[in-house]
Design a protein around this motif. Structure first.
Motif, PDB file in Angstrom:
ATOM      1  N   LYS A  52      -6.655   6.556  -3.421  1.00 28.98           N
ATOM      2  CA  LYS A  52      -5.511   5.202  -3.612  1.00 28.98           C
ATOM      3  C   LYS A  52      -5.051   4.778  -3.917  1.00 28.98           C
ATOM      4  O   LYS A  52      -3.904   3.903  -3.668  1.00 28.98           O
ATOM      5  CB  LYS A  52      -6.984   4.266  -3.982  1.00 28.98           C
ATOM      6  CG  LYS A  52      -8.492   4.410  -3.268  1.00 28.98           C
ATOM      7  CD  LYS A  52      -9.940   3.452  -3.541  1.00 28.98           C
ATOM      8  CE  LYS A  52     -11.234   4.192  -3.252  1.00 28.98           C
ATOM      9  NZ  LYS A  52     -12.598   3.425  -3.560  1.00 28.98           N
TER      10      LYS A  52
ATOM     11  N   LEU B 154      -1.526   2.367  -2.939  1.00 29.65           N
ATOM     12  CA  LEU B 154      -1.181   0.725  -3.565  1.00 29.65           C
ATOM     13  C   LEU B 154       0.761   1.632  -3.863  1.00 29.65           C
ATOM     14  O   LEU B 154       1.580   0.080  -3.837  1.00 29.65           O
ATOM     15  CB  LEU B 154      -1.766   1.636  -5.042  1.00 29.65           C
ATOM     16  CG  LEU B 154      -2.712   0.756  -5.261  1.00 29.65           C
ATOM     17  CD1 LEU B 154      -3.830   0.482  -6.250  1.00 29.65           C
ATOM     18  CD2 LEU B 154      -3.682  -0.905  -4.529  1.00 29.65           C
TER      19      LEU B 154
ATOM     20  N   ILE C 159      -2.997  -3.509   2.544  1.00 31.39           N
ATOM     21  CA  ILE C 159      -3.418  -3.387   1.750  1.00 31.39           C
ATOM     22  C   ILE C 159      -4.398  -3.443   1.767  1.00 31.39           C
ATOM     23  O   ILE C 159      -5.523  -4.021   1.454  1.00 31.39           O
ATOM     24  CB  ILE C 159      -2.357  -3.546   0.534  1.00 31.39           C
ATOM     25  CG1 ILE C 159      -1.519  -4.004   0.644  1.00 31.39           C
ATOM     26  CG2 ILE C 159      -3.480  -3.420  -0.408  1.00 31.39           C
ATOM     27  CD1 ILE C 159      -0.706  -4.900  -0.599  1.00 31.39           C
TER      28      ILE C 159
ATOM     29  N   ALA D 237      -4.210  -3.972  -7.114  1.00 31.67           N
ATOM     30  CA  ALA D 237      -4.347  -4.616  -5.721  1.00 31.67           C
ATOM     31  C   ALA D 237      -4.226  -5.999  -5.030  1.00 31.67           C
ATOM     32  O   ALA D 237      -3.524  -6.693  -4.365  1.00 31.67           O
ATOM     33  CB  ALA D 237      -5.556  -3.572  -4.974  1.00 31.67           C
TER      34      ALA D 237
ATOM     35  N   ASP E 236      -1.161  -7.974  -2.961  1.00 35.71           N
ATOM     36  CA  ASP E 236      -1.311  -8.436  -1.527  1.00 35.71           C
ATOM     37  C   ASP E 236      -0.800 -10.264  -1.956  1.00 35.71           C
ATOM     38  O   ASP E 236      -0.523 -10.337  -1.206  1.00 35.71           O
ATOM     39  CB  ASP E 236      -3.346  -8.862  -1.107  1.00 35.71           C
ATOM     40  CG  ASP E 236      -3.523  -9.019  -0.109  1.00 35.71           C
ATOM     41  OD1 ASP E 236      -2.623  -9.458   0.610  1.00 35.71           O
ATOM     42  OD2 ASP E 236      -4.233  -8.822  -0.265  1.00 35.71           O
TER      43      ASP E 236
END
Length: 339
Positions: free
Chosen positions: A201, A205, A250, A276, A280
């Motif tokens: 993850k 990112l 994302i 995150a 975004d």
């Protein structure tokens, strides 16, 4: 013919008579030769005897000469031996004098050693008496040591029993520790799997952050090119504007399941989720800003706001980045709706 035969017969008779006479002469000559041969053999035998006698005399002469030479050599050897014996006698006399001198010195040393031995014997006697006294003390010490050793042995026996009991307890503890180790290994494997998921993850990112940085750099270059546009020729149609690349999706970070392990702290997923969300929001704000810029709207001040939001995101101030990105989105609401 008869005369010829008679003549030949008479001739044959004459020849026969001559042959007989010759045979008689040969016989006489043979007898003479035989007698001469016998004389020669006798002479040869006599000469051989004389030769042998001469050889015997010669051998006797040689033996006599060898004996004389041997006698001369013996005389010379005796003379040399006599000289050697004389020198040896002289050396023996010198050695005898040296030995007499050494014997006198040895007698003096023996007397001195006798005195030293007497003194050492007296010292040894005194030391022996001291050793006897010391031995009595050692016997007493040995008796004390035996008593102390028996006491120490009893203490060691007690300590051994205690150590045996402790070994049994440690064996039980080792079994429980092995069980706990297996549990800890399982929990470690599960944490490693969750860590790998978090790393994946984090990689997504980072890719989104790189895309955002690329978009912001393109946004910085766009206004500068727009300020100095080159007028297109009259005959050529204006070049169509390139559509911006689609935003990278994302994936929302999921909160990892809590690890049920003893004394194991649970990971806090909130910073990852906030990051995150900030990325975004910032990505959507940049897309809206680019559309507004392409449509001819004055968005120079918003570019500075986006830069500040980007710096806040890189510094870890996710709430500030979200707030600034939300502000830009609110200002560019028509562009967002157009999207």
């Amino acid at each position: 013919m008869v005369d010829a035969v008679r003549a030949s017969a008479s001739k044959m008779q004459g020849m026969k008579a001559a042959l007989d006479a010759r045979a008689k002469e040969l016989d006489a000559l043979k007898v003479q030769l035989e007698s001469e041969r016998q004389d020669l053999e006798k002479r040869a035998a006599r000469l051989e005897g004389e030769r042998r006698a001469i050889e015997g005399d010669r051998e006797e002469v040689r033996a006599a000469r060898a004996s004389a030479d041997h006698d001369l050599a013996t005389i010379r050897a005796d003379r040399a031996n006599l000289s050697a014996e004389q020198s040896r006698f002289q050396d023996a006399a010198n050695d005898l004098g040296a030995r007499e001198k050494a014997l006198r010195e040895a007698e003096i040393n023996v007397e001195r050693l006798d005195q030293e031995m007497i003194g050492r014997m007296r010292e040894a006697e005194a030391k022996f008496l001291a050793i006897v006294n010391r031995e009595e003390e050692l016997v007493n010490l040995q008796r004390d040591w035996l008593v102390a050793f028996e006491t120490r042995e009893q203490e060691l026996r007690t300590i051994t029993e205690q150590m045996r009991a402790r070994n049994e307890e440690s064996s039980e503890l080792h079994g429980s520790l092995a069980h706990l180790e297996s549990i800890f290994r399982d929990e470690t494997d599960r944490l490693a799997a969750q860590r790998r998921e978090l790393a994946a993850k984090e990689e997504s990112l980072l890719q989104a952050q790189r895309y955002l940085a690329t978009v912001l750099e393109g946004a910085d270059v766009g206004p500068r090119e727009a300020e100095r546009p080159s007028p297109p020729p009259a005959d050529e149609p204006p070049a169509p504007t390139e559509s911006p690349p689609p935003p990278m999706p994302i994936s929302a970070a999921t909160v990892p399941e809590p690890v049920e392990a003893e004394n194991t702290p649970e990971p806090e997923p909130r910073p990852t989720v906030a990051r995150a969300e900030a990325m975004d929001r910032l990505t959507r704000a940049v897309e809206a800003w680019k559309r507004s810029r392409d449509s001819g709207r004055n968005v120079g001040e918003m570019r500075n706001t986006l830069k500040i939001a980007k710096d806040a995101l890189q510094a870890g101030k996710y709430e500030t980045a979200i707030r600034l990105a939300t502000k830009v989105l609110d200002d560019l609401q028509p562009a967002v709706l157009a999207r």
